[in-house]
Design a protein around this motif. Structure first.
Motif, short mmCIF file in Angstrom:
data_model
loop_
_atom_site.label_atom_id
_atom_site.label_comp_id
_atom_site.label_asym_id
_atom_site.label_seq_id
_atom_site.Cartn_x
_atom_site.Cartn_y
_atom_site.Cartn_z
N THR A 66 0.89 -1.26 -0.05
CA THR A 66 -0.03 -0.10 -0.08
C THR A 66 0.94 1.21 -0.06
O THR A 66 0.61 2.17 -0.72
N LYS A 70 0.61 3.92 -2.90
CA LYS A 70 0.26 5.28 -2.65
C LYS A 70 1.35 6.30 -3.15
O LYS A 70 0.89 7.36 -3.53
N THR A 77 -7.17 4.15 -4.69
CA THR A 77 -8.03 3.88 -3.37
C THR A 77 -7.79 2.66 -2.79
O THR A 77 -7.84 1.75 -3.54
N VAL A 78 -7.32 2.53 -1.59
CA VAL A 78 -6.92 1.04 -1.18
C VAL A 78 -7.97 0.97 0.18
O VAL A 78 -8.16 1.46 1.04
N LEU A 79 -8.77 -0.38 0.05
CA LEU A 79 -9.51 -0.90 0.99
C LEU A 79 -8.70 -2.36 1.72
O LEU A 79 -8.50 -3.07 0.88
N ALA A 80 -8.34 -2.16 2.83
CA ALA A 80 -7.98 -3.25 3.76
C ALA A 80 -8.98 -4.19 4.00
O ALA A 80 -10.11 -3.97 4.39
N MET A 93 -1.97 0.29 8.43
CA MET A 93 -2.72 0.29 7.31
C MET A 93 -3.22 1.84 6.79
O MET A 93 -3.00 2.13 5.95
N ALA A 98 -4.45 3.65 3.30
CA ALA A 98 -5.76 3.01 3.29
C ALA A 98 -6.89 3.94 3.43
O ALA A 98 -6.59 4.49 4.64
N THR A 99 -7.88 3.93 2.84
CA THR A 99 -9.05 4.99 3.23
C THR A 99 -10.40 3.88 3.68
O THR A 99 -11.59 4.43 3.93
N TYR A 101 -11.32 -0.01 5.89
CA TYR A 101 -10.91 -1.19 6.72
C TYR A 101 -11.96 -2.07 7.06
O TYR A 101 -13.01 -1.65 7.77
N THR A 123 -14.96 7.28 3.17
CA THR A 123 -14.05 6.14 4.00
C THR A 123 -14.92 5.09 4.68
O THR A 123 -16.19 5.45 4.74
#
Length: 207
Positions: A66, A70, A77-80, A93, A98-99, A101, A123
């Protein structure tokens, strides 16, 4: 169109997500990976705009991947997507960029809701994780900024609808509604369901 990449070291979970999303007209899965290094290759070749990634993976974990993604592609956009709800994992994270989780015990509908939320600039944090540590650092950037879905829910709250009624009307799970309630209360810096209803009634003409 959401161009989605999935990184997960358990292929069965990737297969399940692909089955969930294959009929979503606004989501295209452009690549999958079983470790962080493969994810970087997918990103560089396939240009996704949303990534859903596990944290613990071989070769390179989701946190390190990530950070690199970034740095190279800040628009992504990163989702954990993980089983770890410990504060340390969440912190790392979020600091990586990440935006969202979400925990792996979430329903498939919650996963879809999370993907759509972060893809639309919002988010999404699983209601079962404690984000109290992030309050101060998030205040400046998140105060008052609600997603489209959260505004829809707030409007229905103003109409006096229960979480069950809201879930039925929006065709989402009741747990998803409750998660949005928690996120809105955190974003708006209010406490108690009564305060959320009061805010909704005050703002109902602005939705």
């Amino acid at each position: 169109m959401i161009r989605l990449a999935i990184a997960e070291d358990h292929q069965s979970l990737i297969d399940g997500l692909e089955l969930l999303l294959k009929y979503e007209e606004n989501i295209q899965i452009v690549g999958t990976a079983n470790n962080g290094q493969e994810l970087l290759e997918v990103v560089r070749k396939r240009n996704p705009n949303v990534i859903i990634t596990d944290i613990r993976m071989p070769i390179m974990d989701g946190i390190e991947a990530t950070k690199i993604i970034k740095e190279e592609h800040p628009h992504i956009t990163v989702l954990a997507f993980t089983m770890f709800d410990q504060e340390g994992a969440v912190k790392k994270m979020l600091h990586a960029g990440a935006t969202g989780y979400i925990l792996k015990n979430a329903s498939l509908n919650q996963v879809l809701e999370a993907i759509l939320t972060v893809a639309n600039g919002g988010t999404y944090y699983d209601g079962n994780i404690d984000l109290s540590f992030a309050e101060n650092q998030k205040k400046a950037s998140s105060k008052g900024l609600l997603t489209k879905r959260q505004k829809e829910i707030l409007s229905l709250i103003a109409q006096g609808k229960t979480s069950r009624e809201i879930a039925d009307e929006l065709f989402i799970g009741i747990h998803t509604v409750d998660t949005h309630r928690k996120n809105m209360m955190r974003i708006l810096e209010i406490q108690g369901k009564g305060e959320l209803l009061r805010y909704a009634l005050e703002k109902k003409y602005e939705f």
